[in-house]
Design a protein around this motif. Structure first.
Motif, mmCIF file in Angstrom:
data_model
loop_
_atom_site.group_PDB
_atom_site.id
_atom_site.type_symbol
_atom_site.label_atom_id
_atom_site.label_comp_id
_atom_site.label_asym_id
_atom_site.label_seq_id
_atom_site.Cartn_x
_atom_site.Cartn_y
_atom_site.Cartn_z
ATOM 1 N N ILE A 97 -31.722 18.135 -11.083
ATOM 2 C CA ILE A 97 -31.561 19.542 -10.695
ATOM 3 C C ILE A 97 -30.081 19.880 -10.538
ATOM 4 C CG2 ILE A 97 -31.950 21.203 -8.816
ATOM 5 C CD1 ILE A 97 -34.727 19.794 -8.463
ATOM 6 N N ILE A 98 -29.333 18.987 -9.923
ATOM 7 C CA ILE A 98 -27.894 19.217 -9.760
ATOM 8 C C ILE A 98 -27.228 19.323 -11.129
ATOM 9 C CG2 ILE A 98 -25.729 18.152 -8.980
ATOM 10 C CD1 ILE A 98 -27.405 17.082 -6.560
ATOM 11 N N LEU A 99 -27.583 18.418 -12.047
ATOM 12 C CA LEU A 99 -27.011 18.484 -13.397
ATOM 13 C C LEU A 99 -27.382 19.793 -14.092
ATOM 14 C CD1 LEU A 99 -27.558 14.866 -14.777
ATOM 15 C CD2 LEU A 99 -25.401 15.940 -14.096
ATOM 16 N N GLU A 100 -28.627 20.196 -13.957
ATOM 17 C CA GLU A 100 -29.087 21.429 -14.602
ATOM 18 C C GLU A 100 -28.375 22.657 -14.035
ATOM 19 O OE1 GLU A 100 -33.197 23.899 -14.497
ATOM 20 O OE2 GLU A 100 -33.375 21.775 -15.019
ATOM 21 N N GLU A 101 -28.258 22.712 -12.709
ATOM 22 C CA GLU A 101 -27.667 23.883 -12.063
ATOM 23 C C GLU A 101 -26.154 23.954 -12.242
ATOM 24 O OE1 GLU A 101 -29.318 26.444 -10.663
ATOM 25 O OE2 GLU A 101 -31.175 25.451 -11.295
ATOM 26 N N THR A 102 -25.511 22.839 -12.495
ATOM 27 C CA THR A 102 -24.055 22.828 -12.641
ATOM 28 C C THR A 102 -23.610 22.703 -14.092
ATOM 29 O OG1 THR A 102 -23.976 20.430 -12.296
ATOM 30 C CG2 THR A 102 -23.717 21.831 -10.341
ATOM 31 N N HIS A 103 -24.544 22.776 -15.030
ATOM 32 C CA HIS A 103 -24.251 22.516 -16.446
ATOM 33 C C HIS A 103 -23.132 23.390 -17.001
ATOM 34 C CE1 HIS A 103 -24.898 21.117 -20.488
ATOM 35 N NE2 HIS A 103 -25.097 22.347 -20.906
ATOM 36 N N ASN A 104 -23.114 24.660 -16.688
ATOM 37 C CA ASN A 104 -22.124 25.567 -17.275
ATOM 38 C C ASN A 104 -20.993 25.942 -16.324
ATOM 39 O OD1 ASN A 104 -23.404 25.755 -19.834
ATOM 40 N ND2 ASN A 104 -24.926 27.098 -18.925
ATOM 41 N N LEU A 105 -20.852 25.208 -15.233
ATOM 42 C CA LEU A 105 -19.774 25.510 -14.295
ATOM 43 C C LEU A 105 -18.437 24.998 -14.824
ATOM 44 C CD1 LEU A 105 -21.306 24.630 -10.808
ATOM 45 C CD2 LEU A 105 -20.950 26.889 -11.796
ATOM 46 N N PRO A 106 -17.356 25.737 -14.552
ATOM 47 C CA PRO A 106 -16.027 25.220 -14.900
ATOM 48 C C PRO A 106 -15.744 23.943 -14.107
ATOM 49 C CG PRO A 106 -15.921 27.559 -14.310
ATOM 50 C CD PRO A 106 -17.307 27.080 -14.004
ATOM 51 N N THR A 107 -14.874 23.107 -14.623
ATOM 52 C CA THR A 107 -14.596 21.802 -14.031
ATOM 53 C C THR A 107 -14.154 21.907 -12.580
ATOM 54 O OG1 THR A 107 -13.943 21.017 -16.207
ATOM 55 C CG2 THR A 107 -13.295 19.671 -14.335
ATOM 56 N N ASP A 108 -13.275 22.879 -12.250
ATOM 57 C CA ASP A 108 -12.782 22.979 -10.873
ATOM 58 C C ASP A 108 -13.907 23.368 -9.909
ATOM 59 O OD1 ASP A 108 -12.822 25.487 -12.122
ATOM 60 O OD2 ASP A 108 -11.259 26.305 -10.819
ATOM 61 N N VAL A 109 -14.809 24.224 -10.352
ATOM 62 C CA VAL A 109 -15.947 24.617 -9.506
ATOM 63 C C VAL A 109 -16.910 23.441 -9.361
ATOM 64 C CG1 VAL A 109 -17.910 26.194 -9.288
ATOM 65 C CG2 VAL A 109 -15.714 27.041 -10.143
ATOM 66 N N LEU A 110 -17.111 22.712 -10.442
ATOM 67 C CA LEU A 110 -17.985 21.545 -10.407
ATOM 68 C C LEU A 110 -17.455 20.511 -9.417
ATOM 69 C CD1 LEU A 110 -20.437 20.017 -11.505
ATOM 70 C CD2 LEU A 110 -18.981 19.172 -13.334
ATOM 71 N N GLU A 111 -16.157 20.244 -9.455
ATOM 72 C CA GLU A 111 -15.564 19.277 -8.528
ATOM 73 C C GLU A 111 -15.716 19.742 -7.088
ATOM 74 O OE1 GLU A 111 -11.592 18.879 -10.009
ATOM 75 O OE2 GLU A 111 -12.223 17.609 -11.668
ATOM 76 N N ALA A 112 -15.529 21.032 -6.838
ATOM 77 C CA ALA A 112 -15.688 21.568 -5.483
ATOM 78 C C ALA A 112 -17.138 21.454 -5.029
ATOM 79 C CB ALA A 112 -15.223 23.020 -5.429
ATOM 80 N N THR A 113 -18.067 21.688 -5.943
ATOM 81 C CA THR A 113 -19.493 21.575 -5.628
ATOM 82 C C THR A 113 -19.851 20.135 -5.297
ATOM 83 O OG1 THR A 113 -19.974 23.402 -7.124
ATOM 84 C CG2 THR A 113 -21.822 22.015 -6.509
ATOM 85 N N GLU A 114 -19.350 19.200 -6.074
ATOM 86 C CA GLU A 114 -19.592 17.778 -5.820
ATOM 87 C C GLU A 114 -19.054 17.386 -4.451
ATOM 88 O OE1 GLU A 114 -20.400 14.522 -7.932
ATOM 89 O OE2 GLU A 114 -21.908 16.055 -8.190
ATOM 90 N N ALA A 115 -17.822 17.831 -4.137
ATOM 91 C CA ALA A 115 -17.215 17.500 -2.846
ATOM 92 C C ALA A 115 -18.023 18.093 -1.700
ATOM 93 C CB ALA A 115 -15.775 18.003 -2.804
ATOM 94 N N GLN A 116 -18.492 19.319 -1.873
ATOM 95 C CA GLN A 116 -19.278 19.986 -0.831
ATOM 96 C C GLN A 116 -20.612 19.264 -0.639
ATOM 97 O OE1 GLN A 116 -20.121 24.083 -1.643
ATOM 98 N NE2 GLN A 116 -20.904 24.481 0.403
#
Length: 179
Positions: A97-116
């Motif tokens: 689900i995390i992979l699906e929901e973050t598939h089209n996120l820019p790299t900086d947003v993805l990194e922030a999401t992972e950290a959060q």
């Protein structure tokens, strides 16, 4: 912690290890193809890795393609999610689900999401530590021959009481019938 919960953690750990190996398999095929042909062929590398995985795991080729794709994305794009999976904090379904929901996120947003996500899981953790000093996941299955399993006596007593109320468990054949 119940035996079922510990087994769930073990399954999550095994799936994380499988993801790491599957992603590595694709990297190795990509390297070998590039060395042999002088150019990168990512689709061919994925297909060859999937063919290998489908043979070894006895799964259909398209299922293996999905495994390789998810594994590579977990390792490259969502390493914190992979760590949570390995620690038994998330199941593979959550990772998907995390992979699906973050598939089209820019790299900086993805990194922030992972950290959060990592920070949220760290804050929600209980104080129990399931990692041993060697880094191995301690599932607490150190049972002797007479042990019924993890849990306190009350848990086992309730189970025995249910058996008394419902009658003995049916006896199952030890071997599959041959016809």
């Amino acid at each position: 912690m119940s035996a079922l919960q510990r087994l769930g953690m073990l399954v999550s750990w095994a799936q994380a290890q499988q993801a790491r190996v599957a992603a590595r398999l694709e990297v190795l095929f990509a390297r070998d193809i590039a060395d042999a042909s002088g150019r990168e062929e990512p689709a061919l590398a994925m297909s060859l890795a999937a063919a290998e995985a489908s043979t070894v795991l006895n799964i259909p080729h398209m299922t293996a393609m999905q495994l390789i794709s998810e594994s590579s994305r977990l390792c490259a794009e969502a390493p914190d999610t992979l760590v949570q999976l390995a620690e038994g904090k998330n199941a593979i379904q959550h990772a998907r689900i995390i992979l699906e929901e973050t598939h089209n996120l820019p790299t900086d947003v993805l990194e922030a999401t992972e950290a959060q996500t990592s920070a949220g899981n760290a804050a929600a953790e209980d104080t129990g530590d399931n990692q041993s000093e060697s880094g191995q996941l301690d599932l607490g299955f150190n049972m002797g021959p007479g042990d019924m399993g993890p849990g306190d006596g009350a848990e086992r007593g309730a189970s025995m009481e249910r058996r008394r109320e419902t009658g003995p468990e049916p006896k199952l054949p030890l071997q599959a019938p041959t016809h």
